[in-house]
Each structure stands twice: as structure tokens, then as C-alpha cells.
Design an enzyme around this catalytic site. Sequence first.
Site, PDB file in Angstrom:
ATOM      1  N   ASP A 126       1.037  -1.099   0.645  1.00  0.00           N
ATOM      2  CA  ASP A 126       0.202  -0.339   0.162  1.00  0.00           C
ATOM      3  C   ASP A 126       0.556   1.090  -0.007  1.00  0.00           C
ATOM      4  O   ASP A 126       0.402   2.062  -0.394  1.00  0.00           O
ATOM      5  CB  ASP A 126      -0.977  -0.152   1.237  1.00  0.00           C
ATOM      6  CG  ASP A 126      -0.707  -0.228   2.551  1.00  0.00           C
ATOM      7  OD1 ASP A 126       0.917  -0.001   2.948  1.00  0.00           O
ATOM      8  OD2 ASP A 126      -0.753   0.115   3.954  1.00  0.00           O
ATOM      9  N   TYR A 150      12.087   2.925  -0.453  1.00  0.00           N
ATOM     10  CA  TYR A 150      11.418   1.523  -0.848  1.00  0.00           C
ATOM     11  C   TYR A 150      10.604   1.817  -1.518  1.00  0.00           C
ATOM     12  O   TYR A 150      10.303   1.352  -2.361  1.00  0.00           O
ATOM     13  CB  TYR A 150      11.205   1.316   1.236  1.00  0.00           C
ATOM     14  CG  TYR A 150      10.511   0.141   1.118  1.00  0.00           C
ATOM     15  CD1 TYR A 150      10.088  -1.292   0.718  1.00  0.00           C
ATOM     16  CD2 TYR A 150       8.548   0.136   1.782  1.00  0.00           C
ATOM     17  CE1 TYR A 150       9.844  -1.995   0.459  1.00  0.00           C
ATOM     18  CE2 TYR A 150       8.006  -0.511   1.530  1.00  0.00           C
ATOM     19  CZ  TYR A 150       8.393  -2.081   1.134  1.00  0.00           C
ATOM     20  OH  TYR A 150       7.379  -2.941   0.841  1.00  0.00           O
TER      21      TYR A 150
HETATM   22  P1  NAD Z   1      11.338  -9.309   4.505  1.00  0.00           P
HETATM   23  O1  NAD Z   1      12.349  -8.783   4.513  1.00  0.00           O
HETATM   24  O2  NAD Z   1      10.795 -10.250   5.452  1.00  0.00           O
HETATM   25  O3  NAD Z   1      11.809 -10.879   3.270  1.00  0.00           O
HETATM   26  C1  NAD Z   1      12.320 -10.295   1.964  1.00  0.00           C
HETATM   27  C2  NAD Z   1      13.026 -11.726   1.907  1.00  0.00           C
HETATM   28  O4  NAD Z   1      13.547 -11.545   0.720  1.00  0.00           O
HETATM   29  C3  NAD Z   1      14.369 -12.167   2.588  1.00  0.00           C
HETATM   30  O5  NAD Z   1      14.273 -14.059   2.851  1.00  0.00           O
HETATM   31  C4  NAD Z   1      16.074 -12.130   1.636  1.00  0.00           C
HETATM   32  O6  NAD Z   1      16.577 -13.320   2.082  1.00  0.00           O
HETATM   33  C5  NAD Z   1      14.442 -11.766  -0.059  1.00  0.00           C
HETATM   34  N1  NAD Z   1      15.326 -11.156   0.161  1.00  0.00           N
HETATM   35  C6  NAD Z   1      16.128 -10.197  -0.313  1.00  0.00           C
HETATM   36  N2  NAD Z   1      16.922  -9.682  -1.235  1.00  0.00           N
HETATM   37  C7  NAD Z   1      16.897 -10.744  -2.181  1.00  0.00           C
HETATM   38  C8  NAD Z   1      17.486 -11.124  -3.668  1.00  0.00           C
HETATM   39  N3  NAD Z   1      18.428  -9.194  -3.723  1.00  0.00           N
HETATM   40  N4  NAD Z   1      17.580 -12.414  -4.641  1.00  0.00           N
HETATM   41  C9  NAD Z   1      16.638 -12.666  -3.067  1.00  0.00           C
HETATM   42  N5  NAD Z   1      16.020 -12.861  -2.483  1.00  0.00           N
HETATM   43  C10 NAD Z   1      16.025 -11.951  -1.529  1.00  0.00           C
HETATM   44  O7  NAD Z   1      10.317  -9.310   4.136  1.00  0.00           O
HETATM   45  P2  NAD Z   1       8.437  -9.023   4.216  1.00  0.00           P
HETATM   46  O8  NAD Z   1       8.339  -8.624   4.737  1.00  0.00           O
HETATM   47  O9  NAD Z   1       7.861 -11.051   3.816  1.00  0.00           O
HETATM   48  O10 NAD Z   1       8.084  -8.864   2.892  1.00  0.00           O
HETATM   49  C11 NAD Z   1       7.698  -9.115   0.974  1.00  0.00           C
HETATM   50  C12 NAD Z   1       7.075  -9.056   0.341  1.00  0.00           C
HETATM   51  O11 NAD Z   1       5.821  -8.461   0.758  1.00  0.00           O
HETATM   52  C13 NAD Z   1       8.545  -7.886  -0.300  1.00  0.00           C
HETATM   53  O12 NAD Z   1       8.176  -7.507  -1.652  1.00  0.00           O
HETATM   54  C14 NAD Z   1       7.471  -6.234   0.814  1.00  0.00           C
HETATM   55  O13 NAD Z   1       7.598  -5.570  -0.254  1.00  0.00           O
HETATM   56  C15 NAD Z   1       5.649  -7.071   0.584  1.00  0.00           C
HETATM   57  N6  NAD Z   1       5.043  -6.397   1.336  1.00  0.00           N
HETATM   58  C16 NAD Z   1       5.522  -6.342   3.009  1.00  0.00           C
HETATM   59  C17 NAD Z   1       4.685  -6.025   3.668  1.00  0.00           C
HETATM   60  C18 NAD Z   1       4.799  -6.342   5.442  1.00  0.00           C
HETATM   61  O14 NAD Z   1       4.120  -5.732   6.447  1.00  0.00           O
HETATM   62  N7  NAD Z   1       6.011  -6.511   6.010  1.00  0.00           N
HETATM   63  C19 NAD Z   1       3.260  -5.523   3.292  1.00  0.00           C
HETATM   64  C20 NAD Z   1       2.840  -5.502   2.180  1.00  0.00           C
HETATM   65  C21 NAD Z   1       4.007  -5.514   1.032  1.00  0.00           C
HETATM   66  O1  DAU Z   2       2.189  -0.701   4.555  1.00  0.00           O
HETATM   67  C1  DAU Z   2       3.375  -1.965   3.835  1.00  0.00           C
HETATM   68  C2  DAU Z   2       4.647  -1.905   4.950  1.00  0.00           C
HETATM   69  O2  DAU Z   2       4.348  -2.048   6.167  1.00  0.00           O
HETATM   70  C3  DAU Z   2       5.053  -2.786   3.949  1.00  0.00           C
HETATM   71  O3  DAU Z   2       5.877  -2.002   2.188  1.00  0.00           O
HETATM   72  C4  DAU Z   2       7.031  -2.874   4.190  1.00  0.00           C
HETATM   73  O4  DAU Z   2       7.712  -3.860   3.962  1.00  0.00           O
HETATM   74  C5  DAU Z   2       6.801  -3.419   6.071  1.00  0.00           C
HETATM   75  O5  DAU Z   2       7.767  -2.584   6.293  1.00  0.00           O
HETATM   76  C6  DAU Z   2       5.887  -2.459   6.399  1.00  0.00           C
HETATM   77  O6  DAU Z   2       6.591  -0.619   6.293  1.00  0.00           O
HETATM   78  P1  DAU Z   2       6.345   0.497   7.969  1.00  0.00           P
HETATM   79  O7  DAU Z   2       7.159   1.239   7.256  1.00  0.00           O
HETATM   80  O8  DAU Z   2       5.080   1.236   7.794  1.00  0.00           O
HETATM   81  O9  DAU Z   2       6.686  -0.386   9.129  1.00  0.00           O
HETATM   82  P2  DAU Z   2       7.168  -0.412  10.352  1.00  0.00           P
HETATM   83  O10 DAU Z   2       7.055  -1.902  11.046  1.00  0.00           O
HETATM   84  O11 DAU Z   2       8.747   0.044  10.333  1.00  0.00           O
HETATM   85  O12 DAU Z   2       6.555   0.544  11.195  1.00  0.00           O
HETATM   86  C7  DAU Z   2       5.003   0.838  11.241  1.00  0.00           C
HETATM   87  C8  DAU Z   2       5.052   1.927  12.324  1.00  0.00           C
HETATM   88  O13 DAU Z   2       5.762   2.002  12.962  1.00  0.00           O
HETATM   89  C9  DAU Z   2       5.300   3.597  11.565  1.00  0.00           C
HETATM   90  O14 DAU Z   2       4.666   3.993  11.211  1.00  0.00           O
HETATM   91  C10 DAU Z   2       6.737   3.635  12.156  1.00  0.00           C
HETATM   92  C11 DAU Z   2       6.278   3.183  13.147  1.00  0.00           C
HETATM   93  N1  DAU Z   2       7.710   2.568  14.468  1.00  0.00           N
HETATM   94  C12 DAU Z   2       8.679   2.521  13.472  1.00  0.00           C
HETATM   95  C13 DAU Z   2       9.860   1.599  14.087  1.00  0.00           C
HETATM   96  C14 DAU Z   2      10.132   0.487  13.743  1.00  0.00           C
HETATM   97  C15 DAU Z   2       7.968   3.333  15.574  1.00  0.00           C
HETATM   98  O15 DAU Z   2       7.309   4.243  15.828  1.00  0.00           O
HETATM   99  N2  DAU Z   2       9.156   2.876  16.191  1.00  0.00           N
HETATM  100  C16 DAU Z   2       9.909   1.608  15.550  1.00  0.00           C
HETATM  101  O16 DAU Z   2      11.065   1.453  16.237  1.00  0.00           O
END
Ligand code: NAD
Ligand code: DAU
Length: 336
Positions: A126, A150
Site C-alpha cells: 500500500d 523503499y
Molecule cells: P522480509 O524482509 O522479511 O523478507 C524478504 C526476503 O527476500 C528475505 O528472505 C531476503 O533474503 C529475500 N531477498 C532480499 N533480497 C533478495 C535478492 N536480491 N534476491 C533474492 N532474495 C532476496 O520481507 P517481507 O516483510 O516478508 O516482505 C515480502 C514482500 O512483501 C516484499 O516484497 C514487501 O515489499 C511486500 N510487503 C510486505 C509487507 C509487510 O508488512 N511486511 C506488506 C505489504 C507488502
Molecule cells: O504498509 C506496508 C508496509 O509495511 C510494507 O510495505 C513494508 O515492507 C513494511 O516494512 C511496513 O512498513 P512500515 O514502515 O509501515 O512498518 P514499520 O514496522 O517499520 O513501522 C510501522 C510504524 O511504526 C511506522 O509508522 C513507523 C513506526 N515505528 C516503527 C519502528 C520500527 C516506530 O514508531 N518505532 C519503531 O521502532
Amino acid sequence: MKTCLITGGLGFIGTNFIKYLASHRKDIAIINADSITYAANPCNIDEKTMVNYKFYKIDIANNDELAEIFKKNKIDYVVNFAAESHVDRSILNPSVFVKTNIEGTLNLLKLSLEHKIEKFLQISTDEVYGSLGKDGLFTEMTPLSPRSPYSASKASADMLVMSFFHTYDMPVLITRCSNNYGQYQFPEKLIPLTIINALTGKDIPLYGDGKNIRDWIYVDDHVRGVLDVLEKGRFGEIYNIGGRSEMQNIGIISLILKKLNKPLSLIKYVKDRAGHDRRYAMDFSKITEELGFKPQLNLNEGLDLTISWYFENEDWWKKIISGDYRHYYKTMYEMR
Ligand code: NAD
Ligand code: DAU
């Protein structure tokens, strides 16, 4: 039997997707391609328990390495989870985000086209839509307005994916999901960081005024939505996935501390994240109406499951906070 190439399958959401797919679709063979960055954990998936599963340690930004997988295997579906995923790190070092998230996705697209795969699903976020004010929701028609390196890299990847649909008629799909939480999440992200810091008696850094809002979704719900889109989505379409669980950061940290019976005094207000998006909220009526998807767990239920998992899997996170990757666990506040 179909074969699905899943990239980033040792990370948080990729691990959960592989486990879900392996237990719900026995007729799909899985190839997991992951470069094992700091965010991956090879212990997440026990290869001995997996059937029709292969693992390749490869970097998707390295076209030659990736090409080998396509040469050696007949791939039907690609689901691209691999990414650098942490916003704060993208502020410190944007280059690796461009390399993996943009160049890596382009390599996957080119090879998928060359090998005439049946479906390509890009896992997006998102965050590509930017930041909302008090009202409104992101729809799939909301213009892209990424504000961090990012989210800019993820928006670029989305545009490349759509360009392959329009230019080459490639069978592509995109999902854009809100903030995930649940088992196997690396403790740099807000929810696991809060749980682990609370359990180990460390301060919990809260950025800015703590009133930024995220829409939280339990990871099991997200991976169900991903499979729905892979199986039933229309090519060339984008599907938002959300949790219908908006909460301010101060609210979520306070709720976790209450559940853990820990004092609010652990919260430490710190300098804000640069360009900090204020609010995310999703309209996911398209996936509900077209594919019947709805999140099944509310935030309260999902947090209880998540907290229990971190309680029961101390070994998993203790290795991270005291092992080779411990410097990655340092909160971003400590690093900047
Ligand atoms: P993560 O950081 O936990 O995991 C990423 C994985 O990708 C790791 O295992 C890492 O080793 C692998 N990776 C990184 N670079 C690479 C490369 N060059 N080649 C091969 N593998 C590689 O991430 P996540 O939170 O599991 O997110 C997964 C996907 O979902 C991402 O594309 C992220 O943008 C998307 N996404 C995440 C969230 C969230 O809240 N975490 C929400 C919406 C979308
Ligand atoms: O919305 C989807 C995204 O959610 C994904 O695409 C990203 O990969 C994922 O990392 C996540 O991004 P955010 O930046 O929203 O997540 P994060 O957990 O880093 O932070 C959540 C919220 O909390 C954000 O408003 C920043 C705040 N924050 C984060 C950290 C790590 C704090 O206040 N303190 C902290 O230490």
C-alpha cells in the site's frame, strides 16, 4: 503438477506463503529462491519435512544465477516476494533497494517472458500510494505517490510489471497489501520489535508524536489473499489487500504492553522517521467482490496469536538478537 517459483521464501511473508501453499495445494511443486539477506532465516523451512520442494540460494538481481533456475526447471508460476522491505533502511541506503526491488523484478519479468510462464504475481504494498490524511482509503485507482526510497522502488517495480502486460501481453497480477504482522517477522518491524523489547526490558522507540496510523493484517490472511489472486485473479489487474484494522502506533504499542502486563514507561518518544507517511488505509472491496476474500482475524485475535508465537519460539528470535545478525536488530533509532 504445476511448479511455482517463489522468491524471498525465507523471509517473513514468503515463509508463511510457502507453508500455506505446501499444506493446501499438494499438486503444486515449490521452488524457493532466496539470497538469504539478514531478513531471511534458513531455519524457517525444514527441507526434510517438505515434499516437492527445492531451494536455491540466489540473488534475483543476478540475471545469470536466476537464468539457471529457469533453465533447470519448467516453471509455471512466479510469485515475487523477494525485496528489501524496511523503510528506515531505505533512507540510510537506497541503492540496494533499487538493485533488488527494481533490477531483480526486471530480471524475473524478462526470464518469465522468455520461458512463457503461465502467471506472474508481484507482491507489492500500500505504500506505493503515498500518505493519507484523516479521511479516505486507498483504492486500486489511487495515483501512485511513493515517498520513501523503499516505496519508490516498489512503485517502479509495479510499473515494470504492468509494462510487461501492456507491451508483451504477459499474464501478470499485482497485490498491494497493508502492514503485516505474525509469526517469523524480523524484529526490526514495529510489532515484533515491541514484543521482544518488552520481553527483554528494553525501551520501545516511538517515532514522532506516535499518531501515525497503519492498517494491520495478520500474515495468514495476507497469504490466503495472495493465493486467491494467483488462482482466480484477472491478468493485468491490481488487487488491494487490507486488514480493516487501523490503529495509531501509540495505540498498538500500548495494547501489546497491556497484553504482556508490562509498563507504558518502556515507551520512548524519539526523533521522527524522515518523510514519515501519516496514515495508510485500504479499500479492498475489489478482491472481496471479485474473489470472495475477507480477512478472518481481527487485530486483537491476531496479536494474541503473534504474542504466543514469540513466547513459544524464543530460540528463533534469541538467535537473531544475539547471533550473527544482531547488529540488524538494533533499532533504526540506535543506528541513525
Ligand atoms: P522480509 O524482509 O522479511 O523478507 C524478504 C526476503 O527476500 C528475505 O528472505 C531476503 O533474503 C529475500 N531477498 C532480499 N533480497 C533478495 C535478492 N536480491 N534476491 C533474492 N532474495 C532476496 O520481507 P517481507 O516483510 O516478508 O516482505 C515480502 C514482500 O512483501 C516484499 O516484497 C514487501 O515489499 C511486500 N510487503 C510486505 C509487507 C509487510 O508488512 N511486511 C506488506 C505489504 C507488502
Ligand atoms: O504498509 C506496508 C508496509 O509495511 C510494507 O510495505 C513494508 O515492507 C513494511 O516494512 C511496513 O512498513 P512500515 O514502515 O509501515 O512498518 P514499520 O514496522 O517499520 O513501522 C510501522 C510504524 O511504526 C511506522 O509508522 C513507523 C513506526 N515505528 C516503527 C519502528 C520500527 C516506530 O514508531 N518505532 C519503531 O521502532
